[in-house]
Design a protein around this motif. Structure first.
Motif, mmCIF file in Angstrom:
data_model
loop_
_atom_site.group_PDB
_atom_site.id
_atom_site.type_symbol
_atom_site.label_atom_id
_atom_site.label_comp_id
_atom_site.label_asym_id
_atom_site.label_seq_id
_atom_site.Cartn_x
_atom_site.Cartn_y
_atom_site.Cartn_z
ATOM 1 N N ALA A 84 67.442 2.490 -34.610
ATOM 2 C CA ALA A 84 66.722 1.711 -35.607
ATOM 3 C C ALA A 84 66.020 0.546 -34.907
ATOM 4 O O ALA A 84 66.518 0.046 -33.887
ATOM 5 N N PRO A 85 64.875 0.111 -35.411
ATOM 6 C CA PRO A 85 64.158 -1.001 -34.771
ATOM 7 C C PRO A 85 65.030 -2.242 -34.558
ATOM 8 O O PRO A 85 64.930 -2.894 -33.522
ATOM 9 N N GLU A 86 65.894 -2.544 -35.491
ATOM 10 C CA GLU A 86 66.755 -3.729 -35.333
ATOM 11 C C GLU A 86 67.772 -3.551 -34.210
ATOM 12 O O GLU A 86 68.179 -4.516 -33.564
ATOM 13 N N ASP A 87 68.172 -2.316 -33.946
ATOM 14 C CA ASP A 87 69.083 -2.062 -32.832
ATOM 15 C C ASP A 87 68.334 -2.129 -31.497
ATOM 16 O O ASP A 87 68.863 -2.650 -30.514
ATOM 17 N N VAL A 88 67.106 -1.630 -31.466
ATOM 18 C CA VAL A 88 66.282 -1.732 -30.259
ATOM 19 C C VAL A 88 66.004 -3.208 -29.955
ATOM 20 O O VAL A 88 65.984 -3.620 -28.794
ATOM 21 N N ALA A 89 65.837 -4.019 -30.996
ATOM 22 C CA ALA A 89 65.577 -5.449 -30.810
ATOM 23 C C ALA A 89 66.737 -6.156 -30.113
ATOM 24 O O ALA A 89 66.543 -7.199 -29.489
ATOM 25 N N GLN A 131 60.222 2.076 -23.491
ATOM 26 C CA GLN A 131 59.691 0.903 -24.167
ATOM 27 C C GLN A 131 59.392 1.264 -25.620
ATOM 28 O O GLN A 131 59.348 2.435 -25.981
ATOM 29 N N GLY A 132 59.178 0.264 -26.433
ATOM 30 C CA GLY A 132 58.973 0.467 -27.868
ATOM 31 C C GLY A 132 57.718 1.249 -28.213
ATOM 32 O O GLY A 132 56.820 1.416 -27.376
ATOM 33 N N PRO A 133 57.649 1.739 -29.452
ATOM 34 C CA PRO A 133 56.509 2.557 -29.875
ATOM 35 C C PRO A 133 55.185 1.806 -29.857
ATOM 36 O O PRO A 133 54.129 2.423 -29.806
ATOM 37 N N GLU A 134 55.237 0.478 -29.840
ATOM 38 C CA GLU A 134 53.987 -0.282 -29.770
ATOM 39 C C GLU A 134 53.284 -0.094 -28.425
ATOM 40 O O GLU A 134 52.106 -0.404 -28.279
ATOM 41 N N THR A 135 53.988 0.458 -27.446
ATOM 42 C CA THR A 135 53.393 0.720 -26.128
ATOM 43 C C THR A 135 52.884 2.154 -25.996
ATOM 44 O O THR A 135 52.331 2.511 -24.967
ATOM 45 N N ALA A 136 53.067 2.960 -27.032
ATOM 46 C CA ALA A 136 52.743 4.383 -26.957
ATOM 47 C C ALA A 136 51.242 4.642 -26.950
ATOM 48 O O ALA A 136 50.457 3.898 -27.537
ATOM 49 N N GLU A 184 56.643 7.390 -37.240
ATOM 50 C CA GLU A 184 56.577 7.578 -38.681
ATOM 51 C C GLU A 184 57.949 7.626 -39.325
ATOM 52 O O GLU A 184 58.082 7.916 -40.499
ATOM 53 N N THR A 185 58.967 7.360 -38.554
ATOM 54 C CA THR A 185 60.321 7.354 -39.078
ATOM 55 C C THR A 185 60.902 5.962 -38.922
ATOM 56 O O THR A 185 60.351 5.116 -38.225
ATOM 57 N N ARG A 186 62.016 5.734 -39.567
ATOM 58 C CA ARG A 186 62.674 4.446 -39.466
ATOM 59 C C ARG A 186 63.254 4.251 -38.070
ATOM 60 O O ARG A 186 63.383 3.135 -37.609
ATOM 61 N N GLU A 187 63.609 5.320 -37.402
ATOM 62 C CA GLU A 187 64.190 5.230 -36.068
ATOM 63 C C GLU A 187 63.121 5.412 -34.999
ATOM 64 O O GLU A 187 62.083 6.013 -35.240
ATOM 65 N N GLN A 188 63.404 4.860 -33.827
ATOM 66 C CA GLN A 188 62.498 4.944 -32.691
ATOM 67 C C GLN A 188 63.179 5.701 -31.566
ATOM 68 O O GLN A 188 64.391 5.585 -31.389
ATOM 69 N N LEU A 189 62.402 6.441 -30.804
ATOM 70 C CA LEU A 189 62.938 7.103 -29.619
ATOM 71 C C LEU A 189 63.127 6.023 -28.564
ATOM 72 O O LEU A 189 62.166 5.432 -28.080
ATOM 73 N N GLY A 190 64.392 5.738 -28.243
ATOM 74 C CA GLY A 190 64.696 4.647 -27.329
ATOM 75 C C GLY A 190 64.935 5.088 -25.907
ATOM 76 O O GLY A 190 64.876 4.279 -24.984
ATOM 77 N N GLY A 191 65.227 6.367 -25.706
ATOM 78 C CA GLY A 191 65.485 6.849 -24.362
ATOM 79 C C GLY A 191 66.019 8.259 -24.383
ATOM 80 O O GLY A 191 66.129 8.884 -25.445
ATOM 81 N N TYR A 192 66.382 8.745 -23.215
ATOM 82 C CA TYR A 192 66.878 10.119 -23.110
ATOM 83 C C TYR A 192 67.709 10.292 -21.843
ATOM 84 O O TYR A 192 67.597 9.522 -20.892
ATOM 85 N N PHE A 193 68.540 11.290 -21.861
ATOM 86 C CA PHE A 193 69.240 11.787 -20.683
ATOM 87 C C PHE A 193 68.980 13.278 -20.612
ATOM 88 O O PHE A 193 68.977 13.951 -21.651
ATOM 89 N N THR A 194 68.765 13.807 -19.424
ATOM 90 C CA THR A 194 68.724 15.246 -19.217
ATOM 91 C C THR A 194 70.030 15.618 -18.539
ATOM 92 O O THR A 194 70.398 15.015 -17.530
ATOM 93 N N LEU A 195 70.743 16.568 -19.126
ATOM 94 C CA LEU A 195 72.077 16.936 -18.662
ATOM 95 C C LEU A 195 72.141 18.415 -18.291
ATOM 96 O O LEU A 195 71.497 19.249 -18.946
ATOM 97 N N GLU A 196 72.937 18.714 -17.307
ATOM 98 C CA GLU A 196 73.303 20.090 -16.995
ATOM 99 C C GLU A 196 74.747 20.222 -17.453
ATOM 100 O O GLU A 196 75.646 19.614 -16.872
ATOM 101 N N VAL A 197 74.951 20.949 -18.546
ATOM 102 C CA VAL A 197 76.282 21.053 -19.162
ATOM 103 C C VAL A 197 76.758 22.500 -19.177
ATOM 104 O O VAL A 197 75.940 23.422 -19.164
ATOM 105 N N PRO A 198 78.073 22.707 -19.221
ATOM 106 C CA PRO A 198 78.572 24.078 -19.274
ATOM 107 C C PRO A 198 78.259 24.767 -20.599
ATOM 108 O O PRO A 198 78.108 25.981 -20.654
ATOM 109 N N ASP A 199 78.153 23.961 -21.673
ATOM 110 C CA ASP A 199 77.886 24.528 -23.004
ATOM 111 C C ASP A 199 77.451 23.419 -23.947
ATOM 112 O O ASP A 199 77.568 22.233 -23.635
#
Length: 114
Positions: free
Chosen positions: A10-15, A50-55, A70-85
């Protein structure tokens, strides 16, 4: 299997990232999580975003500057994982600091055919 964990907050959590009263707790939780996840050896990559204002969006020949969330939540980051399942990825997604108030999306990578 390779999975990308998309972290929506949520934007307030990113803040909280830059709020002097909340930044230490925010970054402390993320450091502990990233260290624990990294210790598994499953992390292939990742980054905070960085925030969506930089997109910048590119649609056909048009280039548009953000924000375009367009949603209440923002994409704040990601991890790419190699997992067994997928179950292993779900366990780690549930442990993510953003899971309590945001959404963690798990996307298996597409295996190209041919």
């Amino acid at each position: 299997m390779k999975v990308t964990m998309l972290i929506h907050e949520a934007p307030e959590d990113v803040a909280a990232r830059t709020d002097p009263a909340r930044a230490a707790a925010y970054w402390g939780a993320w450091k502990a999580y990233a260290d624990a996840l990294g210790a598994t050896g499953m992390v292939q990559g990742g980054a905070g975003l960085q925030g969506p204002e930089t997109a910048t969006l590119v649609r056909g020949a048009a280039v548009l500057d953000g924000p375009y969330s367009e949603t209440r939540e923002q994409l704040g980051g990601y991890f790419t994982l190699e997992v067994p399942d997928l179950e292993t990825a779900k366990v780690w997604a549930a442990r993510c600091p953003a899971a309590a108030l945001g959404t963690i999306e798990l996307r298996p990578h597409l295996v190209m055919m041919g």
